[in-house]
Design a protein around this motif. Structure first.
Motif, PDB file in Angstrom:
ATOM      1  N   SER A   1      27.898   6.790 -30.112  1.00 39.11           N
ATOM      2  CA  SER A   1      26.317   7.211 -30.471  1.00 39.11           C
ATOM      3  C   SER A   1      26.588   8.166 -32.243  1.00 39.11           C
TER       4      SER A   1
ATOM      5  N   GLY B   1      15.249   5.220 -26.967  1.00 40.28           N
ATOM      6  CA  GLY B   1      16.711   5.215 -28.199  1.00 40.28           C
ATOM      7  C   GLY B   1      16.605   4.578 -29.305  1.00 40.28           C
ATOM      8  N   ARG B   2      18.304   3.812 -29.666  1.00 44.33           N
ATOM      9  CA  ARG B   2      18.331   3.360 -30.756  1.00 44.33           C
ATOM     10  C   ARG B   2      17.505   2.259 -30.913  1.00 44.33           C
TER      11      ARG B   2
ATOM     12  N   ILE C   1      19.682  10.994 -31.389  1.00 43.30           N
ATOM     13  CA  ILE C   1      21.122  10.595 -31.039  1.00 43.30           C
ATOM     14  C   ILE C   1      21.848  10.474 -31.626  1.00 43.30           C
ATOM     15  N   THR C   2      22.273  10.865 -32.511  1.00 39.81           N
ATOM     16  CA  THR C   2      23.280  11.152 -33.683  1.00 39.81           C
ATOM     17  C   THR C   2      24.637  11.999 -32.357  1.00 39.81           C
TER      18      THR C   2
ATOM     19  N   ASP D   1      25.354  -1.215 -32.143  1.00 39.13           N
ATOM     20  CA  ASP D   1      24.961  -0.424 -30.844  1.00 39.13           C
ATOM     21  C   ASP D   1      24.191  -1.289 -29.600  1.00 39.13           C
TER      22      ASP D   1
ATOM     23  N   THR E   1      25.343  -1.382 -26.216  1.00 39.14           N
ATOM     24  CA  THR E   1      24.689  -0.356 -25.208  1.00 39.14           C
ATOM     25  C   THR E   1      24.507  -1.765 -23.897  1.00 39.14           C
TER      26      THR E   1
END
Length: 446
Positions: free
Chosen positions: A254, A317-318, A372-373, A441, A445
């Motif tokens: 992340s 999320g992403r 998120i990071t 990513d 996931t």
């Protein structure tokens, strides 16, 4: 949020005041370049050391010192009687901005948890997005209202009353260090600070001074700086006390991918405003105020979507970041089409809706990506981790403006509109690279 907005605003607000500064202080091209780039340089250099110092000592104290220094240096810029004073004050102003910004992210890490943290980062993303996009509009309004002789001074002096209000409020409402908490006595890693500073400065300078330093020898600084940064990584790995940067953070997907997305997205994000204002003011002879108004739809879209993105990121999320990046690409593609369909002075109105769409996408990228990071970063190290993330953003901004600007100026022989579209293609390439990282990513996931 006010401090983040104020320091972000000074990245772009000065651009529309440069003609007035040139006339008022008899500035050279080098002097004007350093007025803009000197701020960006010292801003980027201070982020990581200041974040580490805030983590180790007191975020509130460092925040207040940074705001006080930013206020004083803003006053010095506004009252400058020659270019030497102005450039020196801008360098100090950038250092103060670099001291303040990691504390903002670190305080969010410290004060908020889970879904509330996402909303707080949504507000931060809105502040960053609106300040960068609204800078030309606010600067243009100040120059127009105050006249060319005093307008550029108010571009800096407007920070003074804000800073004076911020200081007592910061003392009252920001959390003080706990008196019962054990004191952290770790070294501030002076060797790491020196290696990182030399490496980052060497990477930024060729892009900042691309027009002033003639010839190609300046680009040799980039491999030399990469060697210095490799030395920095080696030093941090084997440093026997707590290092300046916790390299273990980059083992977390992340954080690693989020930092990369930020670097490439900011390379495109900030390049848009540079080439668009050049196209409108120099190519189509827009006034500073009208050029700023033409960029306002992007700022409005970014501000509204940042708040929404901050609320969605805890659930999606992403995916929010990926959707935002796709929306940016759609908006920029429509902007490019608008310049073909409506050439000439009407382009500012024709690009309003496409830029609004791109701004909405931008709002779904910046704040969710930051949340998120930093989601797996312990609050105790939130400042230094945010400093690394923001240093990547500053590097991306410098690289993006340099590459998009070089493409833009190199294509002027084909016309202003064509040059703008060529620069926009470079910007879209950076956004596509950021989208590839987000897609990777998501695939991992699943």
């Amino acid at each position: 949020m006010v401090a983040a907005f104020m320091t972000g605003l000074d990245v772009s607000i000065v651009n529309v005041a440069l003609p007035s500064i040139r006339a008022g202080l008899h500035a050279t091209e080098d002097g004007l370049q350093w007025t803009v780039s000197g701020y960006a340089l010292t801003f980027g250099l201070l982020l990581i050391p200041a974040g580490r110092m805030g983590d180790a000592r007191s975020r509130r104290t460092l925040f207040m010192w940074g705001v006080a220094l930013f206020t004083l240096s803003s006053a010095a810029c506004g009252l400058a009687w020659n270019m030497t004073v102005l450039i020196t004050a801008r360098l100090v102003q950038g250092m103060a901005a670099g001291a303040v910004n990691p504390q903002v992210s670190g305080l969010i890490q410290q004060m908020f948890q889970r879904r509330e943290r996402g909303r707080a980062f949504g507000a931060l993303g809105a502040a960053i997005g609106v300040s960068t996009a609204a800078g030309p509009l606010i600067g243009g309004a100040l120059v127009t209202l105050s006249g060319p002789e005093l307008g550029w001074r108010w571009v800096f002096l407007v920070n003074v009353p804000i800073g004076l209000v911020l200081l007592p409020l910061a003392w009252r409402v920001l959390p003080a260090p706990r008196q019962d908490a054990p004191r952290r006595r770790e070294s501030m890693d002076p060797v790491g600070v020196l290696l990182l500073g030399v490496g980052v400065a060497g990477l930024l300078l060729p892009f900042i001074q691309r027009h002033q330093w003639e010839g190609n020898a300046k680009w040799l600084l980039i491999p030399a700086s990469l060697l210095v940064l490799a030395g920095f990584v080696t030093w941090e790995r084997f440093y026997w006390r707590e290092p300046l940067v916790n390299l273990a953070l980059f083992r977390k997907r992340s954080y690693r991918l989020g930092t990369g997305i930020a670097l490439f997205y900011f390379a495109g994000f900030t390049g848009i405003f540079f080439i668009f204002t050049m196209y409108l003011q120099s190519g189509l002879h827009y006034t500073a105020l009208l050029a700023g108004l033409s960029i306002t739809p992007f700022a409005l879209g970014s501000a509204s979507a940042s708040v929404v993105g901050g609320r969605l990121v805890s659930r999606a999320g992403r995916r929010v970041v990926a959707i935002g990046l796709i929306t940016v690409i759609v908006g920029l593609s429509a902007t490019m089409a608008a310049t073909v369909l409506v050439p000439g002075p009407g382009v500012g109105l024709a690009t309003a809706l496409p830029l609004l769409v791109a701004g909405v996408g931008s709002g779904l990228v910046i704040s969710p990506n930051q949340a998120i990071t930093l989601s797996e970063v312990p609050p105790a190290g939130g400042g230094s981790a945010a400093g690394v993330l923001q240093t990547g953003q500053r590097l991306g901004s410098a690289i993006g403006i340099a590459t998009a600007g070089s493409t833009f100026f190199g294509s002027l022989g084909e016309g202003w509109a064509t040059a703008f579209r060529h620069g926009l293609m470079v910007i879209m390439l950076f956004v596509v690279i950021a989208l590839s990282a987000a897609a990777y990513d998501l695939a991992r996931t699943r």
